[in-house]
Design an enzyme around this catalytic site. Structure first.
Site, PDB file in Angstrom:
ATOM      1  N   ASN A   1      -2.717  -4.824  -2.221  1.00 29.21           N
ATOM      2  CA  ASN A   1      -2.744  -5.586  -1.003  1.00 29.21           C
ATOM      3  C   ASN A   1      -1.560  -5.941  -0.521  1.00 29.21           C
ATOM      4  OD1 ASN A   1      -4.458  -6.761   1.206  1.00 29.21           O
ATOM      5  ND2 ASN A   1      -4.444  -8.570   0.121  1.00 29.21           N
TER       6      ASN A   1
ATOM      7  N   GLY B   1      -0.117   0.133   5.940  1.00 27.26           N
ATOM      8  CA  GLY B   1       0.197  -0.503   6.951  1.00 27.26           C
ATOM      9  C   GLY B   1      -0.773  -1.573   7.197  1.00 27.26           C
ATOM     10  N   GLY B   2      -1.626  -2.027   6.142  1.00 27.78           N
ATOM     11  CA  GLY B   2      -2.538  -3.100   6.622  1.00 27.78           C
ATOM     12  C   GLY B   2      -3.648  -2.819   7.729  1.00 27.78           C
TER      13      GLY B   2
ATOM     14  N   SER C   1     -11.873  -2.254   3.708  1.00 25.96           N
ATOM     15  CA  SER C   1     -10.443  -1.870   3.743  1.00 25.96           C
ATOM     16  C   SER C   1      -9.969  -1.155   4.900  1.00 25.96           C
ATOM     17  CB  SER C   1     -10.354  -0.934   2.425  1.00 25.96           C
ATOM     18  OG  SER C   1      -9.033  -0.293   2.605  1.00 25.96           O
TER      19      SER C   1
ATOM     20  N   THR D   1       0.942  -1.127   0.066  1.00 27.35           N
ATOM     21  CA  THR D   1      -0.150   0.158   0.143  1.00 27.35           C
ATOM     22  C   THR D   1       0.794   1.166  -0.105  1.00 27.35           C
ATOM     23  OG1 THR D   1      -1.511  -1.207   1.303  1.00 27.35           O
ATOM     24  CG2 THR D   1      -1.945   1.035   1.166  1.00 27.35           C
TER      25      THR D   1
END
Length: 596
Positions: free
Chosen positions: A406, A477-478, A457, A386
């Site tokens: 992703n 950063g997920g 998301s 990301t």
């Protein structure tokens, strides 16, 4: 660890640029104009861009210099990031764009999230024994959703931009054709994903073009991607989603066992949504609505924390309260949030001050609240997937955008003849209810895949607006994105500068697993002891290393810009944790030489 200490430890170049009154930024990272009363500072003194790569920042500045606005610059920055950060984002992925139109005062959230192919039912992600097939969910054709980023470029140009796509995409096309130097993060990411990426002929053509894997310093060219971008610039939406490229994308996916159709590719549409907005102290926060989980979670956490007098608390007490707010917001994320076009999200309730007050009442001031259903599994490492950028232009328009494929290099699959590396966003759905995804978060029916549905998301582009200051912020950063943005908001509220906000130490809790994670050096020994005495379970990189285990010691790639209205001054901060390639470029009116 205090901010000056952290900045000295992580002293790296800033990937930022300014245009003060037609010139470029000052070497100290700030642009100043003559002080003016707040009511007279109608427009910023110039423009500011913070992005994760110097070439992307330069592209945005190039477009602004040609008469473009922040929205044109956003297309240019996003497209160049799609070329130079395939490890993080690209045309084969999607993203969210938070826009502010200064002329109308309107904020709009542009949802360019990927969508589920019709054939991607939950049963497709089970193995012969009925277990979850992780490989299919994260690698190759079945892991890829229908891309949204190219449609976002077209939408932004048609509704908000001033320049044609042929101009705003020109820097990306040039860089894709002529190449750029491979940098360490890109080569490291390829090494981690090479076994998957080398399964696919289209990927091998791009990443093994020299007869070997890419290495730091190689000139990385992508002629097929340049041609795809040229068709997008010439033909708009049809140049990507129909015609030759659309057919090649469908054929490339289906040749690897997938089941896309040309009709569903051509049916993709960007969605405009009303942002989440709420008050925190003297700020109005404008942020991401579903299918992002970030805005609602941010509203919950900040409104839980609003009454506390942080200045009167110890560091351990502050961290305890922040963690307890994180725990509650992530619990609600798991059960309630999904694509609002498909499920009824109780957004008004979840983001209300009254609901936050109820959650606050459950927090013990001195004891951690145990999470339910503890899994004991650590959150997977993530700091390189990301990307985010932030822009303010001289008219006061602003953009906060977060985009992704992703995981590292997405699905690993490049559709032959397109140069387009496809995402693996299908793993962000609850493909098997109650089973954690690659980031350790799980979901249920609200986030189950359906044809055309957008997966939940964590991307959280955010604006902060007060009477004397405006800020744009966000990060990759997920699942940690939301908590990093939370800490950034708290930093601005405490009066920190944009560079200091970008460099803030970070910690995270996501309800399950019941673990408080932190970067190396975030908490001193006394704070660690106090948090553990309260009942928190801490996962610290320095302790993991001493026991022969590895956990991520730095997170994210925070990008933020801010306008001090009272002083009529712009500043920008880019994350010092993540140098790119051979360094960033900063241009000053008196010293135009690159700063290394």
């Amino acid at each position: 660890m205090n901010i000056p200490t952290l900045l000295r430890r992580l002293a790296l170049p800033l990937l930022i640029a300014f245009v003060p009154s037609g010139l470029l930024l000052a070497a100290d990272g700030q642009v100043s104009a003559a002080p003016a009363p707040v009511q007279q500072a109608v427009k910023p003194p110039g423009a500011a861009i913070a992005s994760a790569h110097a070439l992307a920042t330069d592209a945005g500045m190039e477009v602004l210099a040609d008469g473009g606005n922040a929205f044109d610059a956003a297309i240019a920055v996003s497209a160049v990031l799609s070329v130079v950060e395939p490890v993080s984002s690209g045309l084969g992925g999607g993203g969210f764009f938070l826009l502010h139109d200064a002329a109308t005062g309107r904020d709009v959230f542009l949802d360019a999230r990927e969508t589920s192919p019709a054939a991607a039912t939950p049963e497709r992600y089970l193995d012969a024994e009925g277990g979850f097939d992780r490989d299919r969910a994260t690698n190759g054709a079945w892991s890829a959703g229908i891309p949204g980023l190219p449609a976002a470029f077209v939408h932004i140009q048609e509704k908000y931009g001033k320049l044609p796509l042929s101009r705003t995409l020109a820097p990306a096309i040039r860089i894709a054709r002529e190449g750029f130097p491979v940098y360490a993060r890109m080569a490291r990411g390829y090494a981690a994903r090479s076994a998957v990426m080398e399964r696919y002929p289209g990927t091998r053509e791009v990443y093994l073009a020299a007869g070997r894997p890419i290495e730091v310093g190689d000139l990385f060219r992508q002629p097929d991607l340049a041609r795809t971008m040229e068709l997008l610039a010439e033909q708009g939406f049809d140049g990507f989603y129909r015609g030759d490229i659309g057919a090649r994308l469908v054929a490339g996916v289906n040749a690897e066992g997938g089941a896309w159709t040309e009709d569903e590719l051509a049916a993709y549409r960007v969605r405009e949504r009303e942002p989440v907005r709420f008050g925190y102290h003297d700020w109005e926060i404008v942020t991401a609505p579903p299918p992002s989980s970030g805005g609602i979670a941010l509203a919950q956490m900040l409104q839980i924390l609003a009454p506390y007098e942080f200045d009167a608390l110890t560091e351990a007490q502050r961290a305890h309260l922040v963690v307890e707010s994180m725990r509650r917001a992530y619990r609600d994320r798991t059960f309630y949030l999904g694509d609002p076009d498909f499920v009824q999200v109780p957004q008004r309730l979840l983001s209300s001050a009254d609901y936050a007050a109820g959650l606050r009442a459950t927090i013990h001031p001195d004891r951690a609240t145990p999470s339910d259903l503890l899994s004991g599994a650590p959150t997977p490492l993530e700091d390189e997937e990301t990307t985010h950028f932030s822009i303010i232009d001289a008219e006061g328009n602003r953009v906060g955008a977060t985009q992704t494929v992703n995981l590292l290099y997405g699905s690993g699959l490049v559709a032959p003849g397109t140069g387009v590396l496809l995402n693996n966003e299908m793993d962000d759905f609850a493909l098997k209810p109650g089973t954690p995804n690659a980031f350790g978060v799980m979901g249920f029916a609200a986030n189950a895949p359906e044809p055309g549905k957008r997966m939940l998301s964590s991307m959280t582009p955010t604006f902060m607006v007060s009477g004397d200051r405006v800020a744009v912020l966000g990060t990759p950063g997920g699942s940690r994105i939301i908590t990093m943005v939370l800490l950034g908001v708290l930093g601005y509220d405490a009066g920190l500068s944009a560079p200091d906000v970008a460099a803030l130490p970070r910690y995270h809790h996501q309800w399950m697993p019941d673990v408080l994670q932190a970067e190396t050096g975030t908490f001193d020994v006394a704070t660690v002891q106090a948090l553990r005495a309260m009942g928190h379970t801490l996962q610290l990189p320095e302790e993991e290393a001493s026991q022969g285990r590895r956990s991520s010691d730095v997170w994210g790639n925070f990008q933020t810009v801010a306008w001090d209205i009272a002083g009529n001054r712009l500043e920008a901060g880019t994350d010092p944790r993540n140098p790119v390639g051979k360094g960033a470029t900063t241009h000053g009116a008196k010293d135009p030489e690159p700063s290394r």
